[in-house]
Design a protein around this motif. Sequence first.
Motif, PDB file in Angstrom:
ATOM      1  N   ILE A  37       0.546  -1.733  -0.207  1.00 22.77           N
ATOM      2  CA  ILE A  37      -0.090   0.366  -0.143  1.00 22.77           C
ATOM      3  C   ILE A  37       0.777   1.418  -0.365  1.00 22.77           C
ATOM      4  N   ILE A  38       2.665   1.663   0.683  1.00 23.56           N
ATOM      5  CA  ILE A  38       3.159   2.487   1.123  1.00 23.56           C
ATOM      6  C   ILE A  38       3.729   2.310  -0.502  1.00 23.56           C
ATOM      7  N   ARG A  39       4.046   1.298  -0.780  1.00 25.16           N
ATOM      8  CA  ARG A  39       4.715   1.332  -2.537  1.00 25.16           C
ATOM      9  C   ARG A  39       3.543   2.171  -3.277  1.00 25.16           C
ATOM     10  N   VAL A  40       2.585   1.808  -3.144  1.00 22.57           N
ATOM     11  CA  VAL A  40       1.686   2.126  -4.190  1.00 22.57           C
ATOM     12  C   VAL A  40       1.367   3.247  -5.034  1.00 22.57           C
ATOM     13  N   PHE A  41       1.182   3.729  -3.757  1.00 22.81           N
ATOM     14  CA  PHE A  41       0.421   5.300  -2.952  1.00 22.81           C
ATOM     15  C   PHE A  41       0.883   6.149  -2.350  1.00 22.81           C
ATOM     16  N   PHE A  42       1.811   5.672  -1.909  1.00 22.93           N
ATOM     17  CA  PHE A  42       2.515   6.907  -0.911  1.00 22.93           C
ATOM     18  C   PHE A  42       4.353   7.149  -1.615  1.00 22.93           C
ATOM     19  N   LYS A  67       4.672   9.060  -4.567  1.00 23.65           N
ATOM     20  CA  LYS A  67       3.075   8.870  -5.335  1.00 23.65           C
ATOM     21  C   LYS A  67       2.288  10.566  -5.271  1.00 23.65           C
ATOM     22  N   VAL A  68       2.341  10.409  -4.440  1.00 25.76           N
ATOM     23  CA  VAL A  68       1.560  11.494  -3.609  1.00 25.76           C
ATOM     24  C   VAL A  68       1.522  13.026  -4.329  1.00 25.76           C
ATOM     25  N   ASN A  69       2.694  13.595  -4.517  1.00 28.05           N
ATOM     26  CA  ASN A  69       2.389  14.425  -5.858  1.00 28.05           C
ATOM     27  C   ASN A  69       2.271  14.565  -6.567  1.00 28.05           C
ATOM     28  N   TYR A  70       1.782  13.610  -7.817  1.00 30.19           N
ATOM     29  CA  TYR A  70       1.093  14.411  -9.075  1.00 30.19           C
ATOM     30  C   TYR A  70       0.130  13.130  -9.391  1.00 30.19           C
ATOM     31  N   GLY A  71      -0.503  12.462  -7.930  1.00 27.90           N
ATOM     32  CA  GLY A  71      -2.313  11.679  -7.388  1.00 27.90           C
ATOM     33  C   GLY A  71      -1.169  10.863  -7.989  1.00 27.90           C
ATOM     34  N   PRO A  72      -1.306   9.435  -6.724  1.00 26.82           N
ATOM     35  CA  PRO A  72      -1.075   7.722  -6.743  1.00 26.82           C
ATOM     36  C   PRO A  72      -2.314   6.921  -8.047  1.00 26.82           C
ATOM     37  N   ARG A  73      -0.947   6.300  -8.745  1.00 25.00           N
ATOM     38  CA  ARG A  73      -2.114   5.448  -9.565  1.00 25.00           C
ATOM     39  C   ARG A  73      -2.513   4.449  -9.378  1.00 25.00           C
ATOM     40  N   ILE A  74      -3.651   4.263  -9.812  1.00 24.75           N
ATOM     41  CA  ILE A  74      -4.046   2.789  -9.499  1.00 24.75           C
ATOM     42  C   ILE A  74      -3.335   2.138 -10.833  1.00 24.75           C
ATOM     43  N   ARG A 106      -5.499   7.583 -11.485  1.00 20.19           N
ATOM     44  CA  ARG A 106      -5.130   7.825 -11.011  1.00 20.19           C
ATOM     45  C   ARG A 106      -5.757   9.369  -9.680  1.00 20.19           C
ATOM     46  N   LEU A 107      -5.563   8.876  -8.745  1.00 17.65           N
ATOM     47  CA  LEU A 107      -6.103   9.119  -7.400  1.00 17.65           C
ATOM     48  C   LEU A 107      -5.600  10.847  -7.608  1.00 17.65           C
ATOM     49  N   PRO A 108      -6.711  12.328  -6.904  1.00 22.23           N
ATOM     50  CA  PRO A 108      -5.630  13.620  -6.962  1.00 22.23           C
ATOM     51  C   PRO A 108      -4.240  13.751  -6.361  1.00 22.23           C
ATOM     52  N   GLY A 109      -3.336  14.380  -7.419  1.00 26.04           N
ATOM     53  CA  GLY A 109      -2.313  14.581  -5.968  1.00 26.04           C
ATOM     54  C   GLY A 109      -2.268  16.258  -5.507  1.00 26.04           C
ATOM     55  N   LEU A 110      -1.151  16.668  -5.138  1.00 20.16           N
ATOM     56  CA  LEU A 110      -0.883  17.781  -4.608  1.00 20.16           C
ATOM     57  C   LEU A 110      -0.401  18.697  -5.549  1.00 20.16           C
ATOM     58  N   ASP A 117      11.055  19.264 -13.191  1.00 15.58           N
ATOM     59  CA  ASP A 117      10.421  18.257 -12.859  1.00 15.58           C
ATOM     60  C   ASP A 117      12.158  17.466 -12.668  1.00 15.58           C
ATOM     61  N   VAL A 118      12.381  16.813 -12.128  1.00 14.52           N
ATOM     62  CA  VAL A 118      13.326  15.064 -12.171  1.00 14.52           C
ATOM     63  C   VAL A 118      11.473  14.392 -11.819  1.00 14.52           C
ATOM     64  N   VAL A 119      11.736  13.384 -12.414  1.00  9.69           N
ATOM     65  CA  VAL A 119      10.263  12.947 -13.195  1.00  9.69           C
ATOM     66  C   VAL A 119      10.559  11.012 -13.309  1.00  9.69           C
ATOM     67  N   VAL A 120       9.788  10.039 -12.305  1.00  8.85           N
ATOM     68  CA  VAL A 120      10.304   8.721 -12.836  1.00  8.85           C
ATOM     69  C   VAL A 120       9.049   8.237 -13.886  1.00  8.85           C
ATOM     70  N   PHE A 121       9.207   7.966 -14.734  1.00  5.98           N
ATOM     71  CA  PHE A 121       8.202   7.221 -15.620  1.00  5.98           C
ATOM     72  C   PHE A 121       8.198   6.025 -16.298  1.00  5.98           C
ATOM     73  N   ASN A 122       7.327   5.037 -17.092  1.00  9.90           N
ATOM     74  CA  ASN A 122       7.341   4.025 -17.970  1.00  9.90           C
ATOM     75  C   ASN A 122       8.150   4.071 -18.355  1.00  9.90           C
ATOM     76  N   TYR A 123       8.879   3.555 -19.204  1.00  6.64           N
ATOM     77  CA  TYR A 123       9.849   3.470 -20.146  1.00  6.64           C
ATOM     78  C   TYR A 123       9.048   3.421 -21.889  1.00  6.64           C
TER      79      TYR A 123
END
Length: 398
Positions: A37-42, A67-74, A106-110, A117-123
């Motif tokens: 839960i922490i890994r997926v949503f926070f 994951k919170v800044n841009y909103g956690p992805r379901i 995606r849940l609402p983000g901050l 921004d330095v961003v992590v994403f799927n290739y």
Amino acid sequence: MNWKFWEKDKSAEPRKKKTKTREWVDAILFAVIAATIIRVFFIEAYTIPTGSMERSLLIGDFLFVSKVNYGPRIPMTPVAFPFAHHTMPITGTKAYWDGVQWKYRRLPGLSDIKRNDVVVFNYPQGDTVALEMQDQDYYRMVRNMGWNTVNSQYTIVTRPVDKRENYIKRCIGIGGDVISMKNGLVSVNGKPEKLKNTGQIKYEVAFKTPDVNFAIFKDMGFNIDEDISRQDELSCVFNGTEEMMNKVKGLDFVASVKEQTQPEGQRESDVFPFDEKRNWNADNFGPITIPKTGWTVTLDSASMPLYERCIRIYEGNKLEKSGDGWLINGKPATTYTFKMDYYWMMGDNRHNSLDSRYWGFVPDDHIVGKALFIWMSYDTNGSFFSKIRWSRLLNGIH
């Protein structure tokens, strides 16, 4: 008569004590669920595997990604082995079951993603992979070797969005921005954007004498083996920041320092959008408009090389050429209105980065999270204690 007097008082019975095995199973199960839960949503830990973000981020940096800044992805592929991304560590088999696929939500983000921004994403081009060559881009292999060769010699698999490789880059442009690059300098909406202090490119350095003490460059922060390559007795190619190269320029035995960029008009075949009519390279390209939700593009021979993959792959439409026009989901179309926001991502180590210049836009559904801070940094060289880069611990990422 009250017959309950004769009933046995069950509340007085002692509860059956859990076995040690049952206690351990319950504790492990609870820990796995909580950690997932922490890994997926926070927040999630992430390791820097390549030098594409040097000197902002170094190989061996361990980050926490929010994951919170841009909103956690379901989760889009909900049935998966905990803590494994796409491959099981020992067996090498798939760590997920793609028989169940959920739509992107995606849940609402901050905040929204912002430039720089330095961003992590799927290739984005990780939808198809040659298992024996997972460090290579499948589509580049096809362009260089041919479809028949690649698909006959390698085991080809497809991966869902959230099971594609994780990349980390800096967001250079957001949806609606116009991106271009000339002589290694990026412009956003017509405004030149210099590299940050930690960004670096290659420079040609000419010396006045062949007798150069290279130890002086180590004191300036260069890695002698990786950042400097000798051309001949009187010249080298340096990979460094503008600040570092200004120091090099000030040395009395240095004759000149010049940025090493490809000439304008010289086509590089692996640069997006791989269009023979565009003489673009990694240092000179554009202008390119980044798609955003609700933006409508005219479909023609100029726009289709740029946006065809977005329309067909990322937004899931059936796209066909029909005479001089196009069919989208079987219907004639002269325009297309995008359903998602897109981003343009680039590495700070400009001449050593596989980024949007080579595969185009990053769709919103590929965004994993925002890089927050370095919790550990580990250098593979040196003694045990010197391997830890103490000065980088708990540093924020900017």
